[in-house]
Design a protein around this motif. Structure first.
Motif, PDB file in Angstrom:
ATOM      1  N   ARG A 129       0.842  -1.192   0.000  1.00 43.75           N
ATOM      2  CA  ARG A 129       0.000   0.000   0.000  1.00 43.75           C
ATOM      3  C   ARG A 129       0.877   1.242   0.000  1.00 43.75           C
ATOM      4  N   VAL A 130       0.244   2.394  -0.100  1.00 48.26           N
ATOM      5  CA  VAL A 130       1.033   3.637  -0.216  1.00 48.26           C
ATOM      6  C   VAL A 130       2.004   3.836   0.941  1.00 48.26           C
ATOM      7  N   ASP A 131       1.615   3.377   2.131  1.00 50.83           N
ATOM      8  CA  ASP A 131       2.513   3.610   3.257  1.00 50.83           C
ATOM      9  C   ASP A 131       3.385   2.392   3.558  1.00 50.83           C
ATOM     10  N   GLY A 132       3.425   1.424   2.652  1.00 48.25           N
ATOM     11  CA  GLY A 132       4.329   0.296   2.824  1.00 48.25           C
ATOM     12  C   GLY A 132       3.745  -0.882   3.578  1.00 48.25           C
ATOM     13  N   ARG A 133       2.429  -0.828   3.873  1.00 46.18           N
ATOM     14  CA  ARG A 133       1.818  -1.991   4.527  1.00 46.18           C
ATOM     15  C   ARG A 133       1.329  -2.968   3.484  1.00 46.18           C
ATOM     16  N   MET A 147      -2.225  -3.993   9.835  1.00 48.57           N
ATOM     17  CA  MET A 147      -2.742  -2.854  10.546  1.00 48.57           C
ATOM     18  C   MET A 147      -1.627  -1.847  10.768  1.00 48.57           C
ATOM     19  N   ARG A 148      -2.007  -0.632  11.137  1.00 40.55           N
ATOM     20  CA  ARG A 148      -0.968   0.332  11.493  1.00 40.55           C
ATOM     21  C   ARG A 148      -0.439  -0.009  12.881  1.00 40.55           C
ATOM     22  N   LYS A 149       0.577   0.725  13.274  1.00 38.33           N
ATOM     23  CA  LYS A 149       1.190   0.474  14.573  1.00 38.33           C
ATOM     24  C   LYS A 149       0.222   0.892  15.672  1.00 38.33           C
ATOM     25  N   GLY A 163      -1.343   4.207  14.231  1.00 42.74           N
ATOM     26  CA  GLY A 163      -0.508   4.982  13.323  1.00 42.74           C
ATOM     27  C   GLY A 163      -0.509   6.431  13.748  1.00 42.74           C
ATOM     28  N   ASN A 164      -0.864   7.299  12.824  1.00 43.91           N
ATOM     29  CA  ASN A 164      -0.863   8.719  13.133  1.00 43.91           C
ATOM     30  C   ASN A 164      -2.172   9.200  13.743  1.00 43.91           C
ATOM     31  N   GLY A 166      -4.848  18.599   9.089  1.00 48.60           N
ATOM     32  CA  GLY A 166      -3.877  19.452   8.415  1.00 48.60           C
ATOM     33  C   GLY A 166      -4.314  20.902   8.333  1.00 48.60           C
ATOM     34  N   ASP A 167      -5.557  21.118   7.927  1.00 47.16           N
ATOM     35  CA  ASP A 167      -6.015  22.504   7.864  1.00 47.16           C
ATOM     36  C   ASP A 167      -6.661  22.851   9.191  1.00 47.16           C
ATOM     37  N   ARG A 197      -8.997  24.388  11.288  1.00 44.21           N
ATOM     38  CA  ARG A 197     -10.286  25.058  11.159  1.00 44.21           C
ATOM     39  C   ARG A 197     -11.029  24.901  12.468  1.00 44.21           C
ATOM     40  N   ASP A 202      -5.927  10.747  11.335  1.00 42.75           N
ATOM     41  CA  ASP A 202      -5.374  10.202  10.093  1.00 42.75           C
ATOM     42  C   ASP A 202      -6.204   8.988   9.672  1.00 42.75           C
ATOM     43  N   LEU A 214      -5.613   8.891   3.698  1.00 42.41           N
ATOM     44  CA  LEU A 214      -5.473   8.906   2.244  1.00 42.41           C
ATOM     45  C   LEU A 214      -6.366   7.857   1.600  1.00 42.41           C
TER      46      LEU A 214
END
Lengths: 937, 242
Positions: free
Chosen positions: B11-15, B20-22, B42-43, B82-83, B85, B129, B174
């Motif tokens: 996947r895009v983040d290497g998984r 699963m994420r960390k 993850g994040n 990120g933004d 608001r 995220d 993402l």
């Protein structure tokens, strides 16, 4: 191990956003080397032990030397994911080719995900450009390979970047340039495939052009990308796809959304090195330069010249030459509308569409001392492509061959782009070679079906099973008298009919279509292959199937006296051909006769025959006549085309005879019922799936497109009303004169003004746009030929889902993907037509090679130094020159308004539609380049 | 865009698709609360604080005096995306997620043991995220356990999606915004019961089953991890007590 990537990006609204993404590094990525013991045993392995070296290639090598990599001499290549990513961003076409190499089991190309590997991931360094970072990543990965595999195997980094190579050698790696590596393989043929680095361009120029004046800058420099983007934004430049006029390579069009019109680009210098299909940025020229200059060929001091060849009669506006520049500049025309089309020039190329092209080398004197490197000019068969300069070491082998050449670069100093040789197809003029050229040019896949595809076929020989009969959704119609009517020798019979008289005096009419979707299931390799091919391609004496032969000719084909599965549309019709009810069902049928059109026609005409089959045929025919009449009343156009038919020698496969394809009542009868079935199915699927149906539409021609027709008509005093298809149909019917062929000629001229019908996904357009102009039908689709058209397969699935027999495959829920399928089908369909036309042209040439002929022709267009004639008997059209070439045609005066050319002082004149006698002969102005020439007698 | 590389399968983040994420979980991060926890996927980072069981503050909200009243408030910190608001309190999305978390947690809390009382769960997203809803449920479980509130079982949640014809576990932002289906599942890990199931797109029946199966696998893995964290925490408490 976790790394985080963070970068700053600008959103569409122009806000600056910081994005942080995780990046996981892993230790379970393996090297892919077969004898490696350190890696997991179950991992995929491709690189073999006895390889001389394991090659690690950099991005530019993949981008520029893809033809070399595709050559089987290059094996054991490691492709790093960083390289693949870069290739993908720079050139998608190359990426697809390298992807095919990586997935090809027969090739030893291994993908190593270096960006995900714990030991080969490199962090961005401050102040390092992304190119430098990627080069470093490549070196680190090569290093890892060398230390992982040890000294037993040589790991070789291939790069043409001098700096990168130097750094690699400093770090103790083996590194070589492409050229030196290929030289070390000692296969001289391979060297032709190597692309010469661009710096070599200048030296090449030196060799070829001794004239000093030629060293000048020929093209203006392309604007830098940043300037283009800002220029596009503030409206100075316009972006669009460049399309070169098929009949005049010095003229191109850029369809621009920002202007809403096509921008015309004249001359090679204004095209500024753009190829057909490139996405370009265009700057408009000042309005005073917009006038249509006839002399535009002159400002290109090239030896090429505009020249029209003899070709087949176009069947639609898409095939026909553009009505470009010849007419509007008529003398003294004070109309203010003269050339309202904007004219521009290319200032930059946003995306290249470079491909490989088929053609041959321009004849040239053989240089003394063969064996060395020679420079040659390559002339593509596609006239839209400029000549390409190539280097070769095997000139004597290539001179009279058809070859494939790829383009590499085009500098401002050189008149022609430079490229390299890819492969040889065969001898020029050879039928097989030329046919292959036709297929390659039209991107037609002729490869045999793969084993995965063949594995999807049902067990052969196939017979009707009890399960099929027991299926409650499948009706048993074997007792019904079903028959088929097709062209003689047809093996892929996809439609059959029946017609029974009901007790109430009505008719039950059934159209039975081969049930291809029973064998081709969505998502299988077979289905994907068929979707990709899109259509069967019919060439003279050859057919390239969409589905494997057992399906095409046996299992699906509704042959006589065998039980076959079908998808049926059954109507109850009154004797006046009013449809009372429509019903759709899967069925089992047993055709009792597979007739040809001639046989069916003969049966109907023979009044002595009163057997049931003939009676059915006559009933159908009478219904069809009423339906046809009704359709014409609605405004359907009866268009005419001049299709030709060859009689082929069974031994040599050379054409023996040529003639216009005859349309009989039987053809029209079958056509009528197919149209009716298609319309009924279109209504049904649209009702159930208003957003994801695949339909077919025919856009109404614009005034501009019909203009050549109107001009021709008015010059002979004929008034055509083109306000609607109905009005046009009526005025075409009224276009009569004492000349029997006149009406057909007008219809042929009308046909070529229309664009072709296209497939589309119903969700993409509004209902009013679904209209089919030619058939005057508000809805239309293709249902009746699933063996040879993929669109019909899609429609079969939709219909089955609408009847709740089968589930709707998930692909239909994905709008963009469905649109993609429709676009591919249009592309394939068009290519298939172009290919069959090209094949017919090829056979026409072969036919006339031994048979110079005198025949009658009709003038269809008057030009400055001659006219274009149409030869009805052979369905071809071509130019006749009144004055010798090069002469500007001074002693002939063209009257554009009346489409007439006269010689002053004499009473010799030629007008449009006039009949002339011509002589047809094949001449060879240059050896091995035969062409058909027409001369007046 | 390709969310799963066709050549490497990452996947895009290497998984890999089924990875699963960390995960990271920590209890007792808010001293004033009765129970609290920080949970990271993850994040995505969320913090949960539990107050209660305590006396019902607003008697009007009490529906059934025989059971405890569970309340939940979900909020996203303004700096979590990120933004930057201003995120108004009580917008549609956070009201919905508050409700979802409350219902999921209610299914596992033994409310009948605590009549006439109220339990407040506050979850705050510190960093978003993708998969915030799942992370919040996991954090709430940890915080509830930390507060010592009796529960039937550990509730865990995980999302799974379907992109590029591949079921993907634990979507990040993402992948989440790619427009494919996003199936969030919450289960009672030991009892093997589903307490939450949400999907915001269409999927074919058989693919849906695959995707849901994958999400359940993910939930189970999270449950194992949460159990470990709690066990560790209990051991630590034991040590402190001596």
């Amino acid at each position: 191990m976790l790394q985080s990537k963070s970068f700053v990006k600008k959103t569409k609204q122009g806000r600056i956003q910081k994005v942080v993404r995780e990046h996981y590094l892993r230790d379970d990525i393996y090297c892919g080397f077969v004898p490696c013991s350190a890696c997991d045993a179950a991992a995929e392995r491709k690189l073999v032990a006895d390889a001389a070296a394991i090659l690690v290639v950099d991005t530019n090598v993949v981008l520029h030397q893809i033809d070399l990599l595709e050559n089987p001499a290059i094996e054991d290549v490691v492709l790093l994911s960083v390289v693949l990513d870069e290739v993908k961003n720079k050139n998608l076409a190359v990426f697809n080719r390298i992807k095919a190499l990586c997935t090809n089991k027969a090739r030893r190309f291994y993908v190593f995900a270096n960006e995900q590997h714990r030991d080969t991931y490199v962090k961005d360094m401050v102040g390092e450009s992304s190119n430098d970072r990627n080069d470093r990543a490549i070196r680190v990965a090569a290093h890892w390979y060398q230390s992982h595999l040890g000294e037993s195997v040589k790991v070789l980094l291939i790069t043409n970047d001098r700096d990168n190579k130097r750094k690699a050698i400093e770090e103790g790696l083996n590194a070589e340039t492409v050229e030196s590596y290929v030289r070390s393989l000692a296969q001289p043929g391979l060297l032709d495939l190597v692309v010469v680095p661009t710096s070599g361009d200048v030296t090449m120029e030196d060799v070829e052009d001794h004239r000093p004046s030629k060293r000048k800058v020929i093209y203006s420099e392309h604007k830098p990308m940043s300037e283009i983007t800002s220029g596009l934004r503030c409206g100075i430049y316009h972006q669009g796809k460049l399309r070169v006029n098929r009949y005049n390579p010095f003229e191109a069009y850029v369809g621009s959304e920002s202007i809403g019109d096509e921008i015309v680009i004249r001359g090679r210098s204004n095209m500024n090195r753009a190829f057909d299909g490139d996405i370009v940025a265009v700057e408009l020229l000042p309005q005073d330069q917009w006038h249509e200059s006839k002399s535009f060929i002159a400002d290109d001091d090239e030896e090429e010249e505009e020249e029209e060849d003899v070709h087949l009669v176009p069947n639609s506006a898409d095939d026909a030459p553009r009505n470009a520049s010849s007419t509007q500049s008529s003398v003294g025309s004070s109309a203010p509308s003269v050339s309202s089309r904007p004219v521009g020039r290319v200032v930059g190329i946003i995306k290249r569409n470079w491909n490989s092209y088929c053609g041959s080398l321009q004849p040239m004197p053989m240089p003394a001392g063969s064996g060395g490197v020679a420079h040659a000019l390559f002339v593509s068969k596609d006239r839209r492509i400029p000549k390409i300069r190539i280097q070769t070491r095997q000139l004597e082998n290539l001179v009279n061959k058809r070859i494939v050449v790829a383009v590499d670069s085009w500098g401002v100093l050189s008149r022609y782009p430079s490229g390299h040789y890819v492969r040889t197809i065969g001898d020029i003029g050879d039928k097989e070679t030329e046919t292959e050229v036709v297929l390659i040019e039209n991107d037609i896949n002729t490869r045999p079906f793969s084993t995965q595809v063949l594995a999807c076929l049902p067990p052969l020989p196939w017979t009707l099973s009890q399960e099929d009969l027991a299926n409650p959704n499948r009706q048993d119609l074997r007792h019904v008298r079903v028959f088929s009517v097709d062209p003689p020798g047809c093996r892929d019979i996809d439609d059959a009919l029946h017609c029974t008289l009901l007790p109430n005096g009505n008719f039950e009419v059934g159209v039975h279509i081969a049930d291809v979707t029973n064998f081709v299931h969505p998502g299988t390799p077979l289905d994907e292959e068929a979707a990709q091919r899109g259509t069967s391609v019919y060439l003279v004496g050859q057919r390239i199937d969409m589905l494997p032969k057992p399906l095409t000719e046996d299992v699906c084909s509704l042959r006589a006296d065998v039980e076959r599965l079908a998808f049926s549309v059954i109507w109850e019709m009154t004797p006046d051909a009013d449809i009372i009810s429509t019903r759709y069902t899967k069925s089992v049928i047993k055709s009792c006769a597979a007739m040809s059109y001639v046989e069916a026609q003969a049966r109907m005409d023979d009044s002595r025959l009163v057997d049931p089959l003939t009676v059915d045929l006559r009933n159908l025919n009478s219904l069809a006549k009423i339906m046809r009449q009704r359709r014409c009343d609605r405004g359907a156009l009866t268009l005419a085309s001049a299709e030709v038919k060859f009689e082929i020698d069974s031994e040599t496969h050379d054409p023996l005879d040529i003639g216009i394809y005859q349309i009989r009542e039987a053809n029209q009868m079958i056509e009528e019922f197919m149209l009716a079935a298609n319309i009924s199915v279109a209504e049904k699927i649209l009702k159930h799936f208003p957003l994801c149906s695949l339909l077919r539409r025919h856009p109404s021609p614009t005034k501009e497109m019909l203009e050549p027709l109107l001009r021709t008509a008015s010059s002979i005093g004929l008034n055509l009303d083109v306000s609607s298809s109905k009005a046009l149909a009526e005025s075409l019917d009224n276009a009569k004169s004492n000349d029997p062929y006149f009406n057909k000629l007008i219809r042929i001229l009308a046909t070529r003004c229309m664009t072709q019908a296209v497939y589309f996904c119903s969700g993409d357009l509004t209902f009013s746009e679904y209209y089919h102009y030619g058939l005057a039908a508000s809805l239309y689709t293709h249902f009746t030929s699933p063996i040879r058209r993929y669109a019909d397969v899609v429609v079969h699935r939709l219909l089955a889902a609408a009847l709740e027999i089968a589930k709707l495959p998930p692909i239909f829920q994905d709008g963009p993907q469905l649109t993609g399928i429709a676009d591919n089908l249009n592309y394939r369909h068009r290519n298939a037509q172009m290919a069959s036309r090209a094949s017919v042209e090829l056979h026409t040439l072969i036919y006339f090679r031994t048979r110079p002929t005198d025949t009658e022709a009709r003038i269809v267009k008057v030009k400055a130094n001659g006219f274009i004639v149409f030869v009805p008997k052979f369905g071809i059209e071509g130019p006749i020159h009144l004055t010798p070439k090069g002469d500007k045609g001074g002693d002939w005066v063209v009257d554009e308004v009346h489409q007439r050319v006269t010689k002053p002082g004499t009473n010799i004149s030629y007008a449009v539609l006039q009949t002339v006698r011509i002589h047809m002969e094949v001449v060879e102005p240059q050896p091995h380049r035969p062409k058909l020439q027409l001369t007046l007698i | 865009m390709e969310y799963v590389d066709p050549l490497t399968g990452f996947r895009v983040d290497g998984r890999r698709p089924n990875e699963m994420r960390k995960l990271k979980g920590e209890v007792g991060v808010v001293a004033r609360a009765d129970g609290s926890a920080l949970f990271e996927m993850g994040n995505t980072r969320v913090i949960a604080a539990v107050y209660g069981p305590r006396e019902v503050q607003n008697k009007g909200q009490q529906v059934n005096s025989k059971e405890a009243l569970v309340r939940c408030e979900y909020r996203m910190a303004e700096f979590s995306t990120g933004d930057r608001r201003r995120k108004p309190k009580g917008d549609r999305r956070s009201t919905e997620i508050s409700l979802v978390i409350r219902q999921t947690m209610e299914a596992s809390i033994l409310t009948h043991l605590m009549p006439r009382s109220q339990i407040d769960i506050f979850v705050q997203v510190l960093q978003a995220d993708g998969g915030t809803r799942s992370a919040c449920i996991n954090a709430a479980t940890l915080a509830l356990a930390d507060a010592g509130i009796p529960m039937r079982d550990i509730v865990t949640s995980c999302s799974a999606g379907y992109l590029c014809s591949t079921p993907l576990l634990d979507l990040n932002y993402l992948e989440d915004s790619a427009g494919g289906a996003d199936v969030t599942v919450g289960i009672l890990a030991k009892m093997d019961k589903v307490t939450l199931l949400q999907m915001d797109a269409k999927l074919a029946m058989d693919t849906f089953e695959n995707v849901m199966g994958l999400a359940i696998e993910g939930c189970k893995a999270i449950a194992t991890y949460i159990r470990e964290v709690l066990l560790e925490n209990t051991k630590r408490l034991e040590c402190q007590r001596g």
